[in-house]
Design a protein around this motif. Sequence first.
Motif, PDB file in Angstrom:
ATOM      1  N   SER A   4       0.841  -1.202   0.000  1.00  0.00           N
ATOM      2  CA  SER A   4       0.000   0.000   0.000  1.00  0.00           C
ATOM      3  C   SER A   4       0.876   1.252   0.000  1.00  0.00           C
ATOM      4  CB  SER A   4      -0.894   0.012   1.232  1.00  0.00           C
ATOM      5  OG  SER A   4      -0.112   0.305   2.382  1.00  0.00           O
ATOM      6  N   ILE A   5       0.233   2.375  -0.279  1.00  0.00           N
ATOM      7  CA  ILE A   5       0.932   3.659  -0.262  1.00  0.00           C
ATOM      8  C   ILE A   5       1.484   3.924   1.152  1.00  0.00           C
ATOM      9  CG2 ILE A   5      -1.110   5.084   0.254  1.00  0.00           C
ATOM     10  CD1 ILE A   5      -0.118   7.069  -1.842  1.00  0.00           C
ATOM     11  N   TYR A   6       0.789   3.401   2.170  1.00  0.00           N
ATOM     12  CA  TYR A   6       1.271   3.532   3.547  1.00  0.00           C
ATOM     13  C   TYR A   6       2.571   2.740   3.737  1.00  0.00           C
ATOM     14  CZ  TYR A   6       1.684   2.502   8.522  1.00  0.00           C
ATOM     15  OH  TYR A   6       2.169   2.327   9.785  1.00  0.00           O
ATOM     16  N   ASP A   7       2.591   1.481   3.261  1.00  0.00           N
ATOM     17  CA  ASP A   7       3.810   0.656   3.359  1.00  0.00           C
ATOM     18  C   ASP A   7       4.990   1.368   2.702  1.00  0.00           C
ATOM     19  OD1 ASP A   7       2.318  -1.474   4.478  1.00  0.00           O
ATOM     20  OD2 ASP A   7       1.791  -2.224   2.488  1.00  0.00           O
ATOM     21  N   ALA A   8       4.728   1.951   1.531  1.00  0.00           N
ATOM     22  CA  ALA A   8       5.791   2.648   0.803  1.00  0.00           C
ATOM     23  C   ALA A   8       6.276   3.867   1.583  1.00  0.00           C
ATOM     24  CB  ALA A   8       5.300   3.063  -0.577  1.00  0.00           C
ATOM     25  N   ALA A   9       5.328   4.639   2.140  1.00  0.00           N
ATOM     26  CA  ALA A   9       5.705   5.839   2.902  1.00  0.00           C
ATOM     27  C   ALA A   9       6.581   5.450   4.100  1.00  0.00           C
ATOM     28  CB  ALA A   9       4.456   6.595   3.361  1.00  0.00           C
ATOM     29  N   VAL A  10       6.229   4.355   4.768  1.00  0.00           N
ATOM     30  CA  VAL A  10       7.012   3.893   5.919  1.00  0.00           C
ATOM     31  C   VAL A  10       8.453   3.581   5.499  1.00  0.00           C
ATOM     32  CG1 VAL A  10       7.302   1.987   7.568  1.00  0.00           C
ATOM     33  CG2 VAL A  10       5.043   3.023   7.253  1.00  0.00           C
ATOM     34  N   LYS A  11       8.611   2.862   4.375  1.00  0.00           N
ATOM     35  CA  LYS A  11       9.965   2.505   3.910  1.00  0.00           C
ATOM     36  C   LYS A  11      10.766   3.743   3.514  1.00  0.00           C
ATOM     37  CE  LYS A  11       8.958  -2.148   2.256  1.00  0.00           C
ATOM     38  NZ  LYS A  11       8.890  -3.044   1.088  1.00  0.00           N
ATOM     39  N   ILE A  12      10.106   4.683   2.837  1.00  0.00           N
ATOM     40  CA  ILE A  12      10.789   5.904   2.392  1.00  0.00           C
ATOM     41  C   ILE A  12      11.314   6.693   3.598  1.00  0.00           C
ATOM     42  CG2 ILE A  12      10.347   8.208   1.406  1.00  0.00           C
ATOM     43  CD1 ILE A  12       8.653   6.806  -0.764  1.00  0.00           C
ATOM     44  N   ILE A  13      10.481   6.822   4.639  1.00  0.00           N
ATOM     45  CA  ILE A  13      10.892   7.578   5.826  1.00  0.00           C
ATOM     46  C   ILE A  13      11.945   6.816   6.631  1.00  0.00           C
ATOM     47  CG2 ILE A  13      10.079   8.546   8.036  1.00  0.00           C
ATOM     48  CD1 ILE A  13       9.313  10.202   5.514  1.00  0.00           C
ATOM     49  N   GLU A  14      11.702   5.519   6.847  1.00  0.00           N
ATOM     50  CA  GLU A  14      12.642   4.710   7.643  1.00  0.00           C
ATOM     51  C   GLU A  14      14.035   4.658   7.028  1.00  0.00           C
ATOM     52  OE1 GLU A  14      11.457   0.678   8.444  1.00  0.00           O
ATOM     53  OE2 GLU A  14      10.156   1.337  10.077  1.00  0.00           O
ATOM     54  N   HIS A  15      14.097   4.459   5.720  1.00  0.00           N
ATOM     55  CA  HIS A  15      15.391   4.285   5.056  1.00  0.00           C
ATOM     56  C   HIS A  15      15.927   5.577   4.455  1.00  0.00           C
ATOM     57  CE1 HIS A  15      15.244  -0.085   5.532  1.00  0.00           C
ATOM     58  NE2 HIS A  15      13.949   0.003   5.253  1.00  0.00           N
ATOM     59  N   GLN A  16      15.199   6.683   4.666  1.00  0.00           N
ATOM     60  CA  GLN A  16      15.630   7.999   4.175  1.00  0.00           C
ATOM     61  C   GLN A  16      16.009   7.973   2.699  1.00  0.00           C
ATOM     62  OE1 GLN A  16      18.640   8.803   7.367  1.00  0.00           O
ATOM     63  NE2 GLN A  16      17.209  10.397   7.943  1.00  0.00           N
ATOM     64  N   VAL A  17      15.096   7.441   1.882  1.00  0.00           N
ATOM     65  CA  VAL A  17      15.305   7.463   0.436  1.00  0.00           C
ATOM     66  C   VAL A  17      14.209   8.324  -0.193  1.00  0.00           C
ATOM     67  CG1 VAL A  17      16.467   5.228   0.319  1.00  0.00           C
ATOM     68  CG2 VAL A  17      13.961   5.325   0.149  1.00  0.00           C
ATOM     69  N   ASP A  18      14.437   8.742  -1.441  1.00  0.00           N
ATOM     70  CA  ASP A  18      13.459   9.602  -2.103  1.00  0.00           C
ATOM     71  C   ASP A  18      12.426   8.801  -2.890  1.00  0.00           C
ATOM     72  OD1 ASP A  18      14.328  12.087  -1.220  1.00  0.00           O
ATOM     73  OD2 ASP A  18      15.948  12.124  -2.689  1.00  0.00           O
ATOM     74  N   SER A  19      12.795   7.599  -3.309  1.00  0.00           N
ATOM     75  CA  SER A  19      11.844   6.788  -4.077  1.00  0.00           C
ATOM     76  C   SER A  19      12.132   5.309  -3.893  1.00  0.00           C
ATOM     77  CB  SER A  19      11.915   7.147  -5.562  1.00  0.00           C
ATOM     78  OG  SER A  19      12.978   6.458  -6.191  1.00  0.00           O
ATOM     79  N   LEU A  20      11.163   4.501  -4.251  1.00  0.00           N
ATOM     80  CA  LEU A  20      11.298   3.043  -4.197  1.00  0.00           C
ATOM     81  C   LEU A  20      10.910   2.474  -5.560  1.00  0.00           C
ATOM     82  CD1 LEU A  20       9.131   2.432  -0.987  1.00  0.00           C
ATOM     83  CD2 LEU A  20      11.633   2.425  -1.043  1.00  0.00           C
ATOM     84  N   PRO A  21      11.751   1.611  -6.130  1.00  0.00           N
ATOM     85  CA  PRO A  21      11.292   0.892  -7.318  1.00  0.00           C
ATOM     86  C   PRO A  21      10.230  -0.126  -6.891  1.00  0.00           C
ATOM     87  CG  PRO A  21      13.537   0.225  -6.716  1.00  0.00           C
ATOM     88  CD  PRO A  21      13.142   1.299  -5.765  1.00  0.00           C
TER      89      PRO A  21
END
Lengths: 213, 213
Positions: A161-178
């Motif tokens: 989900s968009i929530y799962d993605a937001a969590v990964k982006i914030i936790e790992h301090q990245v700008d995007s996820l493939p």
Amino acid sequence: MSIIQLSKRQMEILDIVKRNQPITSEHIADKVNLTRATLRPDLTILTMLGILEARPKVGYYYSGKSLISIMGSFIKNINIMDVKSVPVVVSEDTTIYDAIVTMFLEDTGNIYVQSKGFLSGIISRKDFIKITLGNQDIKSMPVAMIMTRMPNIIYCEADESIYDAAVKIIEHQVDSLPIVEKTQDEKGMERLKILGKISKTTITSAMVNIGNE
Amino acid sequence: MSIIQLSKRQMEILDIVKRNQPITSEHIADKVNLTRATLRPDLTILTMLGILEARPKVGYYYSGKSLISIMGSFIKNINIMDVKSVPVVVSEDTTIYDAIVTMFLEDTGNIYVQSKGFLSGIISRKDFIKITLGNQDIKSMPVAMIMTRMPNIIYCEADESIYDAAVKIIEHQVDSLPIVEKTQDEKGMERLKILGKISKTTITSAMVNIGNE
């Protein structure tokens, strides 16, 4: 954060309960000069939304909850494949200079690198600043020299989900996820096929779209 | 996007209405083997949420709306001051090289520039890449040479919502917005005092927080 989309009367009831809890429906009705029957739909809504709690023979309490919990479930139900964007992809032998030009032309934050049809790396704007600062020969140096590789690439899969993605982006301090699909190459090695991209921009756009509905 | 946090029975009712609309509450009650009185709270909720429409003497219709409209109002009620982050601020005479070092140390996307206590410019990672590519003497050149200045700075004010900020970020293709207070300098010129920052990262974090509630 405020509770929203409640009617004026519902807000008034909520206010009365907050100040007088526990309070029976008779007493609420007295305070707003209405009958209990007239108030019933409002009390039902407030109770079913979890904003008020009703205890038999005692009265109504303010639960302290708001519509935020409904929101939470909502964003956990938005699938990333419904909001994904198209990534900018280059090959491993692309020069850093050409990748920078591509970054400006496509106005993207991260560039994905592909080898034999599979994800092999990611380059960020910070990577580009670091290498150009170093005065290296970026017109002959390939992106493979500076990209982040597996297993250091943070990605997500199609069912998230968009929530799962937001969590990964914030936790790992990245700008995007493939967004990837796990598959195998001809030697049976696990490889990642790129399905799309989800970035802070995608998430910000999703927020705009939700507000526009 | 799916409708969420409805009970199993409410979902069942919704399904029946979708397939049989317009349908009276008697007929819905028949189909689920319950009394109209038992169904009433569910029908009230679905109607008040705007998911069903009730027409007197005709019956219930499916409105085609979902909780997304509630979501929309919700994010329009989250004030930016409740989610803002602290910007990294440098002065106009800071060298570009020092600003880049600051950008890495603080891990920030945009750096704000201040002069005499007021916002005077913004520098992005793209600005840094452009100038370092040019092989200029960034160790002596001040950030004032490359920053975006007023009136080209997109900003927001303290009374705006996270939705307003998201719209500006997407429309103007920027990574962050300074939150400012309009004020005057000693000569009576309008100036902007920096109160905070809202960025794609702040918005992504807000989404994580909403989901965590």
